[in-house]
Scaffold this active site. Structure first.
Site, PDB file in Angstrom:
ATOM      1  CB  CYS A 342     -31.075 -10.605  57.405  1.00 31.43           C
ATOM      2  SG  CYS A 342     -29.512 -10.447  58.327  1.00 31.43           S
ATOM      3  CG  HIS A 426     -30.614  -6.194  55.167  1.00 36.30           C
ATOM      4  ND1 HIS A 426     -31.827  -6.532  55.724  1.00 36.30           N
ATOM      5  CD2 HIS A 426     -29.661  -6.585  56.068  1.00 36.30           C
ATOM      6  CE1 HIS A 426     -31.627  -7.106  56.897  1.00 36.30           C
ATOM      7  NE2 HIS A 426     -30.323  -7.160  57.125  1.00 36.30           N
TER       8      HIS A 426
END
Length: 503
Positions: A342, A426
């Site tokens: 991310c 994630h």
């Protein structure tokens, strides 16, 4: 008919409210009770995406798993994601609605959300036999009581009985219990049924005289003394504080399968979010995970992880100030494994255009991946499914950054160049087959004779930990008395403890 309810409050932040709430949920569901968790307002950088694309706190997602139900936005209607010391992104019913200073939020916006919060709780209570609510911080924050919607504010409006959890390992638990009650108004005190002692070490019989005195002073009983247990391994809140020691839990102590261990260094970047991504690595026998903030700590690492962050540009500046940026660029050039997740993926790219998060415009990134990132006002909230390294992968995405990839090999939604990997996903490492394949690649690149265990199941380990929490409640709390509270509310005639809340 409305289902029963209970509010688990705490004498302090990190007293164990999340753990106790999850434990009560797991105990109840094992008794055949249809139960759901609830937290009106959560402050955390650890978040999760529900199936309907709503962002909620990971603690509530974990508690939903303890209840064996699918998490929804109803379970955490307000999520505050700190962006610095002074402001937070406000996420309402799973979607971001703006940035607010603490003064702006507590000065009026919070109280406006009370109706939404109560509607969500009522909907859950209309669907489930019981709803176990978690408070935030302490209910005796007298400076914030007027606008409170997560502790006594929700208890008063929904007529919920309250149990206060205290961390005895910190010391001062009796004073904390007494002071918490004594700083509440008489109307609030009527709902505080009693206490739960958490993290006790030693012989409970030595504690009992103090519990008897506390009962005599407050007219309220203690519903259990929960022993200190290492390695509970659950997803927790973090607020602005991340306990780097406590982040990787002792969930697995099995010896390595191969001849070598694998050393993973995680850059402890500012406003680190979803640091739980590395829990699946820490659960692998023979994988040693540590958090680092100096370049020399990368030297012996077989894999460096740059995790997610709520402040990508701030994290980039921090990496440069610490000398970690140069160390990461050198690692990439030397074909030594680096994984960016991310925000960590974004800092490894070529440049960032940010008029949303930091409002800094064009910012040069580290340039080790052929990626350009533009921050969009709309947040991406998805639960992607795919394949990588020949294995099935599931994850979730929470980001404003939109990546344009110009070269490299495809890797999930990101890319790979040599031994540098980047993705917005994630949770991908919780997919067991993919995690093992990834670790085999890392070990080969690092020249380590590390072999992933063939049977580590992250989902099974998490279930095992939730069952341990259920056991804590079942074995060390008065569950009959807790059920009476959930079903019937706080006992009548609880005494007022002066001085009460200030006028």
């Amino acid at each position: 008919m409305s289902g029963g309810g209970l509010l688990v409050a705490g004498t302090t932040s990190d007293a164990g409210k999340s753990v106790v709430t999850a434990g009560i949920c797991r105990w109840l569901v094992r008794q055949g009770v249809k139960v759901a968790p609830f937290k009106a307002q959560n402050m955390s950088l650890n978040s999760f995406v529900t199936r309907e694309g709503a962002e909620i706190g990971r603690a509530q997602a974990m508690q939903a798993q303890a209840c064996r139900v699918e998490p929804t936005a109803l379970m955490n209607p307000v999520l505050l994601k700190p962006g610095g010391e002074q402001s937070s992104q406000v996420v309402l019913m799973g979607k971001p609605v703006g940035e607010l200073s603490a003064r702006g939020y507590h000065g009026g916006r919070q109280q406006q959300l009370l109706g939404t919060v109560l509607d969500c709780l009522a909907e859950l209570r209309g669907t489930y036999d019981a709803v176990i609510c978690e408070g935030a911080g302490s209910p005796a924050e007298i400076n914030l009581r007027r606008t409170d919607i997560v502790n006594m504010g929700i208890a008063r409006n929904a007529r919920l009985p309250v149990v206060v959890v205290g961390d005895i390992d910190r010391g001062g638990v009796f004073a904390s219990f007494f002071g918490t009650v004594a700083l509440l108004s008489s109307e609030d005190q009527e709902l505080v049924a009693g206490f739960l002692v958490n993290k006790f070490r030693g012989d409970v019989s030595l504690l009992e005289p103090g519990l008897d005195m506390l009962h005599g002073l407050t007219g309220r009983r203690t519903y259990g003394v929960l022993p200190f247990q290492h390695g509970l391994g659950i997803d927790e809140e973090d607020g602005l504080r991340v306990s780097l020691r406590g982040t990787v839990r002792e969930s697995n102590v099995a010896p390595p399968v191969g001849e070598d261990v694998l050393r993973v260094a995680v850059c402890a970047i500012p406003l680190m979010s979803n640091f739980t991504d590395v829990d699946a690595l820490a659960a692998e026998p023979g994988v040693v995970v540590r958090f680092v903030d100096r370049p020399e700590e990368l030297a012996d690492a077989d894999l460096v992880v740059v995790p997610g962050t709520r402040g990508t540009v701030k994290a980039l500046e921090w990496l440069r100030e610490r000398g970690l940026a140069d160390a990461l660029v050198r690692r990439a050039a030397e074909q030594r494994p680096v994984l960016g997740i991310c925000g960590g993926f974004q800092v490894l790219g070529e440049h960032i255009e940010d008029e949303v998060e930091s409002r800094r415009g064009h910012v040069d990134a580290l340039g080790v991946l052929p990626v350009r990132v533009r921050f969009a006002r709309e947040k991406t909230l998805t639960r992607p499914v795919g394949e990588a390294l020949g294995e099935h992968v599931e994850g979730y995405e929470i980001h404003h950054g939109v990546a344009s990839i110009t070269a490299g090999d495809a890797f999930l939604d990101g890319c790979r160049v040599g031994q540098t990997w980047g993705t917005h996903w994630h949770g991908s490492l919780e997919s067991d087959g993919f995690r093992r394949a990834f670790l085999r690649e890392v070990a080969a690149a690092a020249g380590r004779r590390f072999v992933p265990a063939p049977d580590t199941s992250f989902a099974a380990l998490r279930e095992e930990q939730l069952d341990r929490l259920g056991d804590l409640i079942e074995q060390h709390a008065d569950t009959d008395a807790l059920w009476r509270l959930i079903e019937s509310g706080a006992p009548q005639g609880l005494p007022f403890i002066p001085p009460g809340a200030p006028a």
